[in-house]
Design a protein around this motif. Structure first.
Motif, PDB file in Angstrom:
ATOM      1  N   MET A 142       0.830  -1.205   0.000  1.00  0.00           N
ATOM      2  CA  MET A 142       0.000   0.000   0.000  1.00  0.00           C
ATOM      3  C   MET A 142       0.861   1.250   0.000  1.00  0.00           C
ATOM      4  O   MET A 142       0.581   2.212  -0.732  1.00  0.00           O
ATOM      5  N   LYS A 143       1.917   1.237   0.812  1.00  0.00           N
ATOM      6  CA  LYS A 143       2.804   2.404   0.847  1.00  0.00           C
ATOM      7  C   LYS A 143       3.534   2.568  -0.481  1.00  0.00           C
ATOM      8  O   LYS A 143       3.738   3.693  -0.961  1.00  0.00           O
ATOM      9  N   ILE A 144       3.923   1.463  -1.096  1.00  0.00           N
ATOM     10  CA  ILE A 144       4.581   1.529  -2.410  1.00  0.00           C
ATOM     11  C   ILE A 144       3.634   2.144  -3.439  1.00  0.00           C
ATOM     12  O   ILE A 144       4.041   2.986  -4.250  1.00  0.00           O
ATOM     13  N   ASP A 145       2.374   1.757  -3.398  1.00  0.00           N
ATOM     14  CA  ASP A 145       1.379   2.338  -4.313  1.00  0.00           C
ATOM     15  C   ASP A 145       1.271   3.852  -4.101  1.00  0.00           C
ATOM     16  O   ASP A 145       1.155   4.627  -5.059  1.00  0.00           O
ATOM     17  N   GLU A 146       1.304   4.270  -2.838  1.00  0.00           N
ATOM     18  CA  GLU A 146       1.237   5.700  -2.534  1.00  0.00           C
ATOM     19  C   GLU A 146       2.454   6.440  -3.090  1.00  0.00           C
ATOM     20  O   GLU A 146       2.330   7.529  -3.660  1.00  0.00           O
ATOM     21  N   VAL A 147       3.622   5.838  -2.912  1.00  0.00           N
ATOM     22  CA  VAL A 147       4.852   6.466  -3.417  1.00  0.00           C
ATOM     23  C   VAL A 147       4.794   6.579  -4.941  1.00  0.00           C
ATOM     24  O   VAL A 147       5.115   7.626  -5.514  1.00  0.00           O
ATOM     25  N   ASN A 148       4.389   5.503  -5.600  1.00  0.00           N
ATOM     26  CA  ASN A 148       4.292   5.526  -7.063  1.00  0.00           C
ATOM     27  C   ASN A 148       3.269   6.550  -7.546  1.00  0.00           C
ATOM     28  O   ASN A 148       3.477   7.246  -8.542  1.00  0.00           O
ATOM     29  N   ALA A 149       2.156   6.650  -6.818  1.00  0.00           N
ATOM     30  CA  ALA A 149       1.104   7.602  -7.207  1.00  0.00           C
ATOM     31  C   ALA A 149       1.568   9.051  -7.083  1.00  0.00           C
ATOM     32  O   ALA A 149       1.059   9.937  -7.779  1.00  0.00           O
ATOM     33  N   ALA A 199      -8.698   1.923   4.636  1.00  0.00           N
ATOM     34  CA  ALA A 199      -8.130   1.759   3.294  1.00  0.00           C
ATOM     35  C   ALA A 199      -7.643   0.330   3.092  1.00  0.00           C
ATOM     36  O   ALA A 199      -7.804  -0.247   2.005  1.00  0.00           O
ATOM     37  N   PHE A 200      -7.044  -0.241   4.129  1.00  0.00           N
ATOM     38  CA  PHE A 200      -6.576  -1.637   4.071  1.00  0.00           C
ATOM     39  C   PHE A 200      -7.763  -2.567   3.838  1.00  0.00           C
ATOM     40  O   PHE A 200      -7.712  -3.478   2.995  1.00  0.00           O
ATOM     41  N   ALA A 201      -8.844  -2.344   4.584  1.00  0.00           N
ATOM     42  CA  ALA A 201     -10.043  -3.175   4.433  1.00  0.00           C
ATOM     43  C   ALA A 201     -10.650  -3.042   3.036  1.00  0.00           C
ATOM     44  O   ALA A 201     -11.104  -4.026   2.448  1.00  0.00           O
ATOM     45  N   LYS A 202     -10.643  -1.836   2.506  1.00  0.00           N
ATOM     46  CA  LYS A 202     -11.189  -1.616   1.160  1.00  0.00           C
ATOM     47  C   LYS A 202     -10.371  -2.362   0.114  1.00  0.00           C
ATOM     48  O   LYS A 202     -10.928  -2.941  -0.826  1.00  0.00           O
ATOM     49  N   GLY A 259     -10.279  -6.480   1.636  1.00  0.00           N
ATOM     50  CA  GLY A 259     -11.508  -7.155   2.031  1.00  0.00           C
ATOM     51  C   GLY A 259     -11.675  -7.408   3.513  1.00  0.00           C
ATOM     52  O   GLY A 259     -12.682  -7.985   3.935  1.00  0.00           O
ATOM     53  N   ALA A 260     -10.702  -7.006   4.315  1.00  0.00           N
ATOM     54  CA  ALA A 260     -10.807  -7.186   5.767  1.00  0.00           C
ATOM     55  C   ALA A 260      -9.869  -6.202   6.455  1.00  0.00           C
ATOM     56  O   ALA A 260      -8.824  -5.834   5.908  1.00  0.00           O
ATOM     57  N   ARG A 261     -10.239  -5.786   7.650  1.00  0.00           N
ATOM     58  CA  ARG A 261      -9.388  -4.894   8.425  1.00  0.00           C
ATOM     59  C   ARG A 261      -8.120  -5.628   8.864  1.00  0.00           C
ATOM     60  O   ARG A 261      -8.075  -6.866   8.864  1.00  0.00           O
ATOM     61  N   PRO A 262      -7.076  -4.883   9.246  1.00  0.00           N
ATOM     62  CA  PRO A 262      -5.886  -5.533   9.795  1.00  0.00           C
ATOM     63  C   PRO A 262      -6.254  -6.439  10.964  1.00  0.00           C
ATOM     64  O   PRO A 262      -7.124  -6.103  11.777  1.00  0.00           O
TER      65      PRO A 262
END
Length: 398
Positions: free
Chosen positions: A55-62, A298-301, A304-307
């Motif tokens: 998720m953090k990598i996606d944010e950095v790339n975005a 955001a993780f759940a979205k 499909g499930a919360r941490p």
């Protein structure tokens, strides 16, 4: 004729594979290699943390990538096997990894991290909490963004002494992995420094033990029920031990490390009360930092499930601090990135500040949230930062 045709097809296939593989490694993108467990018991720890890292990598790339370059990900399965860990490390390095992200546990992540060290690449353990998962056990390019097990144990000692008036404790150690020993080491170190305290007994068990009846008999034989039991273990052994302790009528406050965070195991101990653990962030929706709950949603979205436990969070943090170091170094070179990481003092991250030095590549002091289970329901009840860092000689158990 058929043999020649088959040989030509095989050669073409191999050539295509070489071109594809080479283009991945030489594309100009930054490569992060994940050598983690996708099977075996470590998968339950590695997969959530890896997902947070992605998720953090996606944010950095975005936001434009690092140094004007996109981050590509290459993954290899360690299968919760030490020998396979080394192979997975080599596999991601062959794919051109600039950063190698290895398993949560020192024992299972170290083989891959050692391969990265040999190649002169930075490695980060997803959530390892033994000091050897760094300079002391791997080398100068190895790090973990998580909070050392000894800090968790020391936090339980100082917090329970101050907030719950714990003056005597029984220490019950699961000797299966180094993480457990680290929790008890930190607890012992801090508890003995507090006035009027006593360890009234000690015992050990193995995570796979079906029964701890003998250990419980020793606790019940004490002249007085201890104020607290420092249980240094992980699931499933920890859940079994807690169930047996409570079934025996022992009502002492039970303390543990972060490895038992989460509600997924609580059905095995219905109505559990007075059970406390330290965590880096709350999965329960009550974190004092609202951005943590934003992450949980955001993780759940996305997945499909919360941490399911606090061990999701170090995966995000490691990418956060490594990316900052890369930007400051203006390079992915291991020596330059390491130098920038070692300059970090109370570096802000989503899940608390992080400090690295040229002596310790872990957190030997950190603010932790205190999660308590009451009537089978976990919630954050406090936060605590130990009064002094855990010294290196204690971490190394010298």
């Amino acid at each position: 004729m058929k043999l020649k045709q088959s040989m030509r097809m095989l050669a073409a296939t191999l050539a295509f594979g070489a071109i594809t593989f080479g283009s991945f490694a030489q594309s100009g993108d930054i490569v992060i290699g994940f050598a983690n467990a996708k099977s075996g018991w470590m998968e339950a720890y590695d997969t959530p943390a890896r997902r947070a890292a992605l998720m953090k990598i996606d944010e950095v790339n975005a936001s434009g990538g690092l140094l004007g370059r996109k981050i590509k990900v290459f993954e290899a399965d360690t299968k919760t096997d030490r020998a396979q860990s080394a192979k997975a490390g080599l596999e991601v390095l062959d794919a051109g990894a600039d950063l190698v992200v290895v398993s949560c546990d020192y024992d299972f992540g170290a083989p891959a991290a050692l391969e990265a060290q040999k190649k002169g690449k930075v490695s980060f353990f997803l959530c390892a909490e033994d000091v050897k998962a760094g300079i002391q056990g791997v080398g100068k390019y190895a790090f973990s963004s998580s909070v050392l097990a000894a800090v968790q144990g020391a936090t339980m000692a100082e917090w329970s002494y101050t907030k719950r008036n714990v003056r005597n404790a029984f220490v019950l150690l699961d000797t299966t992995i180094e993480y457990n020993k680290g929790i008890c080491t930190g607890f012992d170190w801090m508890f003995h420094q507090l006035g009027g305290t006593a360890i009234t007994g000690r015992d050990t068990f193995k995570n796979a033990d079906a029964s701890i009846a003998a250990q419980i008999s020793r606790i019940k034989a004490l002249p007085k029920e201890p104020d607290a039991i420092m249980l240094c273990s992980y699931i499933p052994g920890a859940a079994s031990a807690v169930r047996q302790i409570r079934a025996a009528g022992i009502n002492s406050l039970i303390l543990n490390g972060a490895a038992v965070d989460g509600s997924y195991w609580l059905d095995s101990v219905p109505g559990l009360t007075s059970f406390v653990v330290p965590v880096q962030g709350s999965i329960y929706g009550d974190d004092p930092n609202p951005k943590v709950e934003e992450f949980n949603k955001a993780f759940a979205k996305k997945y499909g499930a919360r941490p399911s436990s606090t061990y999701v969070y170090p995966g995000y943090t490691l990418i956060e601090v490594w990316a900052k170091a890369v930007e400051r170094a203006k390079s992915v070179d291991a020596a330059k990135v390491t130098a920038e990481l070692e300059k970090m003092r109370a570096e802000p991250t989503l899940f608390g500040s992080r400090t690295f030095t040229n002596v310790i590549h872990h957190q030997n002091q950190a603010r932790l949230l205190i999660a308590e289970i009451k009537d089978g329901k976990p919630a954050i009840v406090d936060n605590w930062t130990i009064s002094k860092p855990v010294p290196l000689d204690v971490l190394l158990k010298k």
